[in-house]
Design a protein around this motif. Structure first.
Motif, PDB file in Angstrom:
ATOM      1  N   GLU A  25       0.871  -1.289   0.005  1.00 61.86           N
ATOM      2  CA  GLU A  25       0.182   0.022   0.006  1.00 61.86           C
ATOM      3  C   GLU A  25       1.097   1.095   0.095  1.00 61.86           C
ATOM      4  O   GLU A  25       2.026   1.223   0.504  1.00 61.86           O
ATOM      5  N   THR A  26       0.234   2.165  -0.599  1.00 57.67           N
ATOM      6  CA  THR A  26       1.228   3.473  -0.793  1.00 57.67           C
ATOM      7  C   THR A  26       0.988   4.269   0.445  1.00 57.67           C
ATOM      8  O   THR A  26       0.011   4.350   1.096  1.00 57.67           O
ATOM      9  N   GLU A  27       2.020   5.195   0.779  1.00 54.88           N
ATOM     10  CA  GLU A  27       1.988   6.232   1.900  1.00 54.88           C
ATOM     11  C   GLU A  27       0.849   6.940   1.545  1.00 54.88           C
ATOM     12  O   GLU A  27       0.079   7.643   2.610  1.00 54.88           O
ATOM     13  N   GLN A  28       0.776   7.752   0.405  1.00 53.28           N
ATOM     14  CA  GLN A  28      -0.078   8.481   0.088  1.00 53.28           C
ATOM     15  C   GLN A  28      -1.367   8.129   0.328  1.00 53.28           C
ATOM     16  O   GLN A  28      -2.448   8.817   1.065  1.00 53.28           O
ATOM     17  N   ARG A  29      -1.920   6.852   0.048  1.00 51.67           N
ATOM     18  CA  ARG A  29      -3.322   6.462   0.287  1.00 51.67           C
ATOM     19  C   ARG A  29      -3.672   6.132   1.916  1.00 51.67           C
ATOM     20  O   ARG A  29      -4.845   6.417   2.281  1.00 51.67           O
ATOM     21  N   ILE A  30      -2.368   5.762   2.620  1.00 48.69           N
ATOM     22  CA  ILE A  30      -2.578   5.672   4.055  1.00 48.69           C
ATOM     23  C   ILE A  30      -2.706   6.942   4.619  1.00 48.69           C
ATOM     24  O   ILE A  30      -3.623   6.871   5.526  1.00 48.69           O
ATOM     25  N   TYR A  31      -1.957   7.757   4.306  1.00 48.61           N
ATOM     26  CA  TYR A  31      -2.218   9.212   4.914  1.00 48.61           C
ATOM     27  C   TYR A  31      -3.457   9.905   4.526  1.00 48.61           C
ATOM     28  O   TYR A  31      -3.911  10.392   5.435  1.00 48.61           O
ATOM     29  N   ALA A  32      -4.097   9.596   3.341  1.00 42.30           N
ATOM     30  CA  ALA A  32      -5.364  10.255   2.936  1.00 42.30           C
ATOM     31  C   ALA A  32      -6.524   9.431   3.556  1.00 42.30           C
ATOM     32  O   ALA A  32      -7.722   9.707   3.264  1.00 42.30           O
ATOM     33  N   LEU A  33      -6.393   8.205   3.904  1.00 46.75           N
ATOM     34  CA  LEU A  33      -7.535   7.301   4.374  1.00 46.75           C
ATOM     35  C   LEU A  33      -8.702   7.873   5.343  1.00 46.75           C
ATOM     36  O   LEU A  33      -9.573   7.617   5.193  1.00 46.75           O
ATOM     37  N   SER A  34      -7.893   8.799   6.270  1.00 44.48           N
ATOM     38  CA  SER A  34      -9.201   9.286   7.161  1.00 44.48           C
ATOM     39  C   SER A  34      -9.944  10.332   6.458  1.00 44.48           C
ATOM     40  O   SER A  34     -11.043  10.781   6.758  1.00 44.48           O
ATOM     41  N   ALA A  35      -9.609  10.843   5.146  1.00 42.65           N
ATOM     42  CA  ALA A  35     -10.385  11.661   4.367  1.00 42.65           C
ATOM     43  C   ALA A  35     -10.476  11.194   2.997  1.00 42.65           C
ATOM     44  O   ALA A  35     -10.508  11.818   1.938  1.00 42.65           O
ATOM     45  N   TRP A  36     -10.814   9.899   2.744  1.00 36.35           N
ATOM     46  CA  TRP A  36     -11.078   9.170   1.567  1.00 36.35           C
ATOM     47  C   TRP A  36     -11.948   9.710   0.532  1.00 36.35           C
ATOM     48  O   TRP A  36     -11.727   9.548  -0.520  1.00 36.35           O
ATOM     49  N   ARG A  37     -12.977  10.537   1.140  1.00 35.76           N
ATOM     50  CA  ARG A  37     -14.126  10.804   0.358  1.00 35.76           C
ATOM     51  C   ARG A  37     -13.584  11.917  -0.528  1.00 35.76           C
ATOM     52  O   ARG A  37     -14.203  12.249  -1.369  1.00 35.76           O
ATOM     53  N   GLU A  38     -12.559  12.804  -0.005  1.00 35.04           N
ATOM     54  CA  GLU A  38     -12.074  13.843  -0.727  1.00 35.04           C
ATOM     55  C   GLU A  38     -10.858  13.620  -1.637  1.00 35.04           C
ATOM     56  O   GLU A  38     -10.190  14.700  -2.061  1.00 35.04           O
ATOM     57  N   THR A  39     -10.633  12.491  -1.874  1.00 32.49           N
ATOM     58  CA  THR A  39      -9.498  12.236  -2.437  1.00 32.49           C
ATOM     59  C   THR A  39      -9.682  11.416  -3.925  1.00 32.49           C
ATOM     60  O   THR A  39     -10.722  10.751  -4.033  1.00 32.49           O
TER      61      THR A  39
END
Length: 156
Positions: free
Chosen positions: A64-78
C-alpha cells in the motif's frame, strides 16, 4: 500510558484462538490490501493507536502507498481510492459507528454494485473483527510502536 494486561499471553487461550481464527477466516475472504484499509479506517474511528500502528505497517508491507494511507481518514475527498474501495470504506464506517446510524439501503446498493453476497458477508465480518480487536487493545493498552509486520508473501 502503561500496559494494563499483556493480551499476547492470552492468544493461545480458547478466547484468543477464537479471535485469531475469526481474523484468519475474514482475511482469507477479503483482498489483503483492502482488508488492511478496512482495519486502518475502523481503528482510526475507534481511536486505537496500537491497531493504527500495526495495520499501517502491515499495509505498507503489503504494498500500500504512503499517500493512500495518509489520506485514508479523508478518503471521500481524494481521488486515490477505487469505487469498490469507497463502497467498502463507507460500509466500514457505518458498521463501526452502528450506534449512530444503521446501514442504509443506498449504502447497501453501492456495496452490491462491487461485491457479491459472499464478499459482503466476509467484508462485514472483517469490520466486526477489527472492531473487536480495537476494543481489546484499547482496554488492555499494549505498548504502541513495537509491532513489526511479518513478511507478506501474498501477491496482490
Amino acid at each position: 500510558m502503561s500496559t494494563r494486561i499483556d493480551g499476547s499471553r492470552y492468544l493461545s487461550s480458547g478466547l484468543g484462538q477464537a479471535m485469531l481464527k475469526l481474523s484468519a477466516e475474514a482475511h482469507s475472504e477479503v483482498d489483503h490490501r483492502l482488508f488492511e484499509l478496512v482495519k486502518i479506517r475502523a481503528s482510526q474511528i475507534n481511536g486505537c493507536a496500537y491497531c493504527i500502528d500495526m495495520h499501517t505497517k502491515d499495509a505498507r508491507a503489503a504494498g500500500e502507498t504512503e499517500q493512500r494511507i495518509y489520506a485514508l481518514s479523508a478518503w471521500r475527498e481524494t481521488p486515490f481510492f477505487t469505487e469498490r474501495e469507497r463502497a467498502a470504506l463507507d460500509w466500514t464506517e457505518t458498521v463501526t459507528r452502528i450506534a449512530d446510524a444503521h446501514p442504509t439501503d443506498e449504502q447497501y446498493a453501492r456495496l452490491t454494485a462491487h461485491f457479491s453476497e459472499d464478499e459482503i458477508v466476509a467484508l462485514t465480518f472483517a469490520v466486526i473483527v477489527i472492531n473487536s480487536w480495537n476494543r481489546l487493545a484499547i482496554s488492555f493498552r499494549p505498548e504502541v510502536g513495537s509491532y513489526q509486520p511479518r513478511q507478506v508473501t501474498e501477491t496482490v
